[in-house]
Design a protein around this motif. Structure first.
Motif, PDB file in Angstrom:
ATOM      1  N   PRO A 159       0.598  -1.082   0.176  1.00 45.92           N
ATOM      2  CA  PRO A 159       0.154   0.180   0.074  1.00 45.92           C
ATOM      3  C   PRO A 159       0.825   1.457  -0.666  1.00 45.92           C
ATOM      4  N   LEU A 160       0.792   3.007  -0.274  1.00 45.89           N
ATOM      5  CA  LEU A 160       1.167   3.743  -1.016  1.00 45.89           C
ATOM      6  C   LEU A 160       0.858   4.513   0.587  1.00 45.89           C
ATOM      7  N   LYS A 161       1.456   5.053   0.702  1.00 42.91           N
ATOM      8  CA  LYS A 161       1.576   6.094   2.087  1.00 42.91           C
ATOM      9  C   LYS A 161       1.043   7.595   1.645  1.00 42.91           C
ATOM     10  N   GLU A 162       1.556   7.540   0.480  1.00 44.68           N
ATOM     11  CA  GLU A 162       0.500   9.002  -0.273  1.00 44.68           C
ATOM     12  C   GLU A 162       0.512   8.588  -1.374  1.00 44.68           C
ATOM     13  N   ASN A 163      -0.617   9.081  -1.962  1.00 39.17           N
ATOM     14  CA  ASN A 163      -0.909   9.480  -3.630  1.00 39.17           C
ATOM     15  C   ASN A 163       0.204   9.711  -4.505  1.00 39.17           C
ATOM     16  N   PHE A 164      -0.540   8.691  -5.559  1.00 37.33           N
ATOM     17  CA  PHE A 164      -0.457   8.866  -6.788  1.00 37.33           C
ATOM     18  C   PHE A 164      -0.887   8.691  -7.805  1.00 37.33           C
ATOM     19  N   ARG A 165      -1.418  10.005  -9.281  1.00 36.67           N
ATOM     20  CA  ARG A 165      -2.116   9.812 -10.000  1.00 36.67           C
ATOM     21  C   ARG A 165      -2.079   8.963 -10.757  1.00 36.67           C
ATOM     22  N   GLY A 166      -2.843   8.621 -11.470  1.00 37.44           N
ATOM     23  CA  GLY A 166      -2.322   8.094 -12.792  1.00 37.44           C
ATOM     24  C   GLY A 166      -3.691   8.018 -14.083  1.00 37.44           C
ATOM     25  N   MET A 167      -3.459   7.406 -15.068  1.00 37.63           N
ATOM     26  CA  MET A 167      -5.046   7.877 -16.190  1.00 37.63           C
ATOM     27  C   MET A 167      -4.859   6.970 -17.451  1.00 37.63           C
ATOM     28  N   ILE A 168      -5.779   6.555 -17.470  1.00 38.27           N
ATOM     29  CA  ILE A 168      -5.750   5.028 -18.403  1.00 38.27           C
ATOM     30  C   ILE A 168      -6.675   6.114 -19.351  1.00 38.27           C
ATOM     31  N   ARG A 169      -5.873   5.533 -20.934  1.00 41.89           N
ATOM     32  CA  ARG A 169      -6.163   6.232 -22.370  1.00 41.89           C
ATOM     33  C   ARG A 169      -7.050   5.279 -22.532  1.00 41.89           C
ATOM     34  N   LYS A 170      -7.756   5.611 -23.954  1.00 43.94           N
ATOM     35  CA  LYS A 170      -8.818   4.941 -24.607  1.00 43.94           C
ATOM     36  C   LYS A 170      -8.259   3.484 -25.281  1.00 43.94           C
ATOM     37  N   GLU A 171      -7.815   3.681 -25.193  1.00 42.08           N
ATOM     38  CA  GLU A 171      -6.400   3.027 -26.439  1.00 42.08           C
ATOM     39  C   GLU A 171      -5.464   1.780 -25.207  1.00 42.08           C
ATOM     40  N   ASP A 172      -5.463   2.581 -23.910  1.00 41.50           N
ATOM     41  CA  ASP A 172      -5.133   0.914 -22.836  1.00 41.50           C
ATOM     42  C   ASP A 172      -6.015   0.798 -22.671  1.00 41.50           C
ATOM     43  N   VAL A 173      -6.980   0.615 -22.537  1.00 42.98           N
ATOM     44  CA  VAL A 173      -8.226  -0.488 -21.701  1.00 42.98           C
ATOM     45  C   VAL A 173      -7.865  -1.913 -22.331  1.00 42.98           C
ATOM     46  N   ARG A 174      -8.668  -2.172 -23.752  1.00 43.50           N
ATOM     47  CA  ARG A 174      -8.493  -3.522 -24.029  1.00 43.50           C
ATOM     48  C   ARG A 174      -7.304  -3.654 -24.679  1.00 43.50           C
TER      49      ARG A 174
ATOM     50  N   THR B 185      -7.817  -5.731 -27.972  1.00 41.90           N
ATOM     51  CA  THR B 185      -8.933  -5.649 -28.736  1.00 41.90           C
ATOM     52  C   THR B 185      -9.248  -4.524 -29.274  1.00 41.90           C
ATOM     53  N   GLU B 186     -10.009  -4.419 -30.404  1.00 41.54           N
ATOM     54  CA  GLU B 186     -10.856  -3.288 -31.009  1.00 41.54           C
ATOM     55  C   GLU B 186     -11.069  -1.974 -30.371  1.00 41.54           C
ATOM     56  N   LYS B 187      -9.772  -1.931 -30.152  1.00 44.13           N
ATOM     57  CA  LYS B 187      -9.206  -0.390 -29.331  1.00 44.13           C
ATOM     58  C   LYS B 187     -10.220   0.419 -29.422  1.00 44.13           C
ATOM     59  N   ASP B 188     -10.599   0.855 -30.794  1.00 46.66           N
ATOM     60  CA  ASP B 188     -11.356   2.001 -31.724  1.00 46.66           C
ATOM     61  C   ASP B 188     -13.030   1.999 -30.823  1.00 46.66           C
ATOM     62  N   ARG B 189     -13.343   0.598 -30.381  1.00 48.08           N
ATOM     63  CA  ARG B 189     -15.233   0.177 -30.085  1.00 48.08           C
ATOM     64  C   ARG B 189     -14.857   0.818 -28.636  1.00 48.08           C
ATOM     65  N   VAL B 190     -13.782   1.144 -27.985  1.00 49.39           N
ATOM     66  CA  VAL B 190     -14.300   1.390 -26.857  1.00 49.39           C
ATOM     67  C   VAL B 190     -14.659   2.224 -26.309  1.00 49.39           C
ATOM     68  N   GLU B 191     -15.345   2.442 -24.919  1.00 50.64           N
ATOM     69  CA  GLU B 191     -16.320   3.782 -24.622  1.00 50.64           C
ATOM     70  C   GLU B 191     -16.280   3.562 -23.405  1.00 50.64           C
ATOM     71  N   MET B 192     -15.174   4.631 -22.683  1.00 51.16           N
ATOM     72  CA  MET B 192     -14.773   4.426 -21.321  1.00 51.16           C
ATOM     73  C   MET B 192     -16.592   5.121 -20.190  1.00 51.16           C
ATOM     74  N   TYR B 193     -17.871   5.302 -20.749  1.00 47.76           N
ATOM     75  CA  TYR B 193     -18.083   5.047 -20.039  1.00 47.76           C
ATOM     76  C   TYR B 193     -18.613   4.034 -19.454  1.00 47.76           C
ATOM     77  N   LYS B 194     -18.522   2.924 -21.018  1.00 45.78           N
ATOM     78  CA  LYS B 194     -18.865   1.868 -20.792  1.00 45.78           C
ATOM     79  C   LYS B 194     -17.730   1.049 -19.739  1.00 45.78           C
ATOM     80  N   SER B 195     -16.663   1.412 -19.515  1.00 50.40           N
ATOM     81  CA  SER B 195     -15.743   0.543 -19.072  1.00 50.40           C
ATOM     82  C   SER B 195     -14.939   0.927 -17.098  1.00 50.40           C
TER      83      SER B 195
END
Length: 170
Positions: A69-84, A86-96
């Protein structure tokens, strides 16, 4: 070494004060119960909490790395193209992802604005814990859907295929 503990569906595994429900479990009256038959294993998972979702990416707070566990907060970001993978162009972030979801992700690199770029583009990565609008932990029913056990409403998510060694219990 002790023999592995076997559980059956409906068996009480422990209190929510001590454990967090995960895939293969559900909660009722402050306790965690098994929804599957199998071996019980308690582990700490690498995870992050989703804080913001847009059409191109989602932001999260990294809670732990591996079993630490981390003692302080670190920020992260998941881009649309890094969700799946396959079929990266069909990813909808609100459905993920939705704000408040707990996900297992891998770090790709140090991104911009001092946040880490993360990926969920493997079967074992994605949402492991999500709450429904009724405030109940949802149960995964497929790789892309979770269901509220109270209202039976289904919601889309990029669901992690949690390996048996990562199922939480007492």
């Amino acid at each position: 070494m002790a023999a592995p503990r076997i559980c059956v569906p409906g068996e009480r595994l422990g209190s929510l004060d001590q454990y967090e429900a995960s895939s293969g479990t559900y909660t009722r009256h402050g306790d965690v119960y098994s929804s599957l038959a199998g071996y019980v294993s308690v582990t700490k998972q690498s995870n992050g909490k989703i804080t913001n979702v847009s059409t191109r990416f989602c932001k999260c707070i990294i809670l732990c790395v591996a079993d630490m566990p981390l003692k302080e907060n670190f920020r992260g970001m998941i881009r649309k193209e890094d969700v799946r993978a396959t079929e990266k162009d069909r990813v909808e972030m609100y459905k993920s992802f939705r704000p408040g979801d707990i996900v297992i992700a891998k770090v790709l690199s140090l991104g911009d604005a001092q946040s880490y770029l993360l990926t969920t583009a493997e079967n074992e990565l994605g949402v492991v814990l999500a709450q429904s609008e009724a405030g109940v932990n949802m149960i995964p029913i497929s790789w892309c859907e979770m269901q509220c056990p109270k209202t039976h409403i289904k919601e889309f998510r990029k669901v992690a295929k949690v390996q048996p060694q990562h199922i939480l219990a007492s």
